[in-house]
Scaffold this motif. Structure first.
Motif, mmCIF file in Angstrom:
data_model
loop_
_atom_site.group_PDB
_atom_site.id
_atom_site.type_symbol
_atom_site.label_atom_id
_atom_site.label_comp_id
_atom_site.label_asym_id
_atom_site.label_seq_id
_atom_site.Cartn_x
_atom_site.Cartn_y
_atom_site.Cartn_z
ATOM 1 N N THR A 2 -1.514 3.047 -6.192
ATOM 2 C CA THR A 2 -2.173 3.103 -7.665
ATOM 3 C C THR A 2 -3.618 3.041 -7.347
ATOM 4 O OG1 THR A 2 -2.029 0.728 -7.469
ATOM 5 C CG2 THR A 2 -0.542 1.987 -8.613
ATOM 6 N N THR A 34 0.175 -3.142 -19.418
ATOM 7 C CA THR A 34 0.735 -2.926 -17.842
ATOM 8 C C THR A 34 1.637 -1.625 -17.913
ATOM 9 O OG1 THR A 34 0.649 -5.277 -17.746
ATOM 10 C CG2 THR A 34 1.738 -3.917 -15.835
ATOM 11 N N LEU A 79 4.000 0.968 -15.640
ATOM 12 C CA LEU A 79 5.067 0.850 -14.709
ATOM 13 C C LEU A 79 5.220 2.489 -14.089
ATOM 14 C CD1 LEU A 79 7.047 -1.984 -15.886
ATOM 15 C CD2 LEU A 79 5.248 -2.200 -14.467
ATOM 16 N N VAL A 129 6.943 -8.372 -14.874
ATOM 17 C CA VAL A 129 5.725 -8.165 -15.296
ATOM 18 C C VAL A 129 5.673 -8.620 -16.879
ATOM 19 C CG1 VAL A 129 4.378 -5.893 -16.032
ATOM 20 C CG2 VAL A 129 5.548 -5.880 -13.947
ATOM 21 N N SER A 157 -6.661 -1.005 -11.544
ATOM 22 C CA SER A 157 -6.889 -2.071 -12.115
ATOM 23 C C SER A 157 -8.218 -1.969 -13.056
ATOM 24 C CB SER A 157 -7.056 -3.056 -11.133
ATOM 25 O OG SER A 157 -7.834 -2.936 -10.560
ATOM 26 N N LYS A 201 -3.376 -2.924 -16.116
ATOM 27 C CA LYS A 201 -2.937 -2.837 -14.681
ATOM 28 C C LYS A 201 -2.001 -1.886 -14.645
ATOM 29 C CE LYS A 201 -2.690 -3.933 -10.105
ATOM 30 N NZ LYS A 201 -2.597 -2.581 -9.578
ATOM 31 N N TYR A 242 1.280 -0.483 -11.819
ATOM 32 C CA TYR A 242 2.021 -0.789 -10.767
ATOM 33 C C TYR A 242 3.024 0.339 -10.441
ATOM 34 C CZ TYR A 242 1.114 -5.895 -11.217
ATOM 35 O OH TYR A 242 0.246 -7.024 -11.240
ATOM 36 N N VAL A 290 4.108 -0.160 -2.898
ATOM 37 C CA VAL A 290 4.417 -1.300 -3.834
ATOM 38 C C VAL A 290 3.682 -2.691 -3.453
ATOM 39 C CG1 VAL A 290 6.754 -0.343 -4.490
ATOM 40 C CG2 VAL A 290 6.657 -1.881 -2.348
ATOM 41 N N ASP A 311 1.129 -4.120 -4.313
ATOM 42 C CA ASP A 311 0.482 -4.678 -5.349
ATOM 43 C C ASP A 311 1.407 -5.529 -6.191
ATOM 44 O OD1 ASP A 311 0.908 -2.444 -6.234
ATOM 45 O OD2 ASP A 311 -0.830 -2.021 -7.722
ATOM 46 N N LEU A 312 2.556 -4.874 -6.301
ATOM 47 C CA LEU A 312 3.737 -5.618 -6.895
ATOM 48 C C LEU A 312 4.147 -6.759 -6.228
ATOM 49 C CD1 LEU A 312 5.743 -5.080 -9.391
ATOM 50 C CD2 LEU A 312 7.047 -4.120 -7.908
ATOM 51 N N ASP A 363 1.231 -9.276 -6.629
ATOM 52 C CA ASP A 363 0.961 -10.155 -7.838
ATOM 53 C C ASP A 363 2.239 -10.682 -8.513
ATOM 54 O OD1 ASP A 363 -1.338 -9.243 -7.708
ATOM 55 O OD2 ASP A 363 -1.027 -7.499 -9.167
#
Length: 350
Positions: free
Chosen positions: A156, A190, A192, A246, A266, A272, A274, A318, A320-321, A324
């Motif tokens: 991302t 958010t 996805l 999320v 972001s 955000k 993801y 992935v 950041d998934l 977070d």
């Protein structure tokens, strides 16, 4: 929470609905039930969730017979007045928008369907959030936005300004619109980016389901780029777990975001994006081989060149998934295909 979930007659929407209800939330499901693929499968998904499909009327809520916290309404997202009346009357806490006109190749043939659903429909949804109090919009984007990017895995943090299909361009547009609303109105948004989702109750226009159908009928399957393709196949339960994590967490701005070196995924605003992918690309030919074993049928392959709009490989970063939400998809392709074929055989009484 009280959640508006669009696309509940669809593949990911159906599974997300079941998870939300299991977790104790109240859900209003919305779907246009269009005929992009066989509507019988869409109606069967609705029946599985307790909706009497004989009672469905346009713009009228129908209660589930088996899920007391679930009601369904047939609506088009592009019908602004009806959608906004629903959002005004129901006062949702959050909105999860999984409805869209899907398909890369179909967007080459029917561009206006994508503008109507994915652009006009999206602006109607996010305007509804702004005007009627939903504080967080979660929406489906796609790995297709990476377009001409060649750096793997897709992150991302990468620039995604070179889409290769109108479908991808509409998904990128959704992300841009979402950021604008997060900035102007402080709505949490958010996005996805899903990577090649498959599993029970899947979409028959996607490769795995399509191949199974053709193999069952003894017909050849079209294998593009002569099989030299890789996809980050992601099992639907893994996708849904990520979606719900999320949904259950409010979106905040990134306090470390730097306008002099902006992170595309972001913002200092509550925005955000993801990736949700298996983080493990699989060769297309290996997927076919595994499907052959599970079905007990040998595929007849029609090897073809790469199609317009297609990419050679998808591979999701992935990190950041995980950071977070403490989550990473983990279902192997072998386990996922086994579960898909088990459902497929039951559904078609094979």
């Amino acid at each position: 929470m009280k959640i508006l979930l669009t696309g509940t007659a669809g593949f990911i929407g159906f599974h997300t609905l079941n998870k939300l209800i299991k977790d104790g939330h109240e859900v209003v499901g919305l779907d246009s039930i269009n005929d992009y693929y066989d509507v019988r499968l869409k109606y069967d998904r609705l029946k599985e969730c307790g909706i009497n499909t004989d009672n469905i009327e346009y713009n009228r809520l129908t209660a589930s017979n088996t899920m007391p916290a679930y009601r369904f309404i047939k609506l088009n997202l592009e019908g602004r007045e009806n959608l906004h009346n629903l959002m005004k009357n129901e006062k949702f806490d959050k909105v999860c928008n999984l409805a869209a006109q899907a398909g890369v190749r179909y967007s080459i043939e029917n561009p206006y369907a994508y503008i109507d659903s994915n652009i006009t429909g999206f602006i109607n949804i996010i305007e509804g959030c702004r005007n009627f109090g939903a504080n967080h919009l979660i929406y489906a984007s796609s790995s297709s936005v990476y377009g001409k990017n060649s750096v793997q895995p897709f992150s991302t943090a990468h620039n995604v300004d070179h889409p290769m299909s109108l479908y991808a361009a509409t998904k990128k547009a959704n992300e841009l619109i979402a950021h604008t609303y997060s900035h102007l109105y402080k709505i949490g948004t958010t996005g996805l980016r899903f990577f090649t989702v498959y599993g029970p109750w899947g979409r028959p226009d996607m490769a795995m389901f399509k191949f199974a159908d053709l193999m069952r009928q003894g017909k050849p399957i079209d294998v593009y780029n002569f099989g030299e393709m890789e996809r980050d196949f992601t099992y639907v339960d893994d996708i849904v777990e990520g979606v719900c994590r999320v949904i259950y967490k409010d979106q905040q701005g990134n306090p470390l975001w730097d306008s002099s070196a902006p992170d595309p995924g972001s913002s200092s605003d509550p925005y955000k994006v993801y990736n949700i992918g298996n983080n493990k690309p699989v060769q297309l030919l290996y997927m076919i081989e595994t499907l052959e074993k599970e079905l007990g049928i040998k595929a007849v392959k029609n090897l073809m060149p790469l199609q317009p709009g297609d990419v050679h490989k998808t591979f999701a970063d992935v990190d950041d998934l995980i950071r977070d939400h403490g989550y990473k998809p983990s279902t192997s392709i072998e386990e996922g295909i086994s579960k898909f074929v088990h459902w497929y055989k039951n559904y078609y009484n094979l």
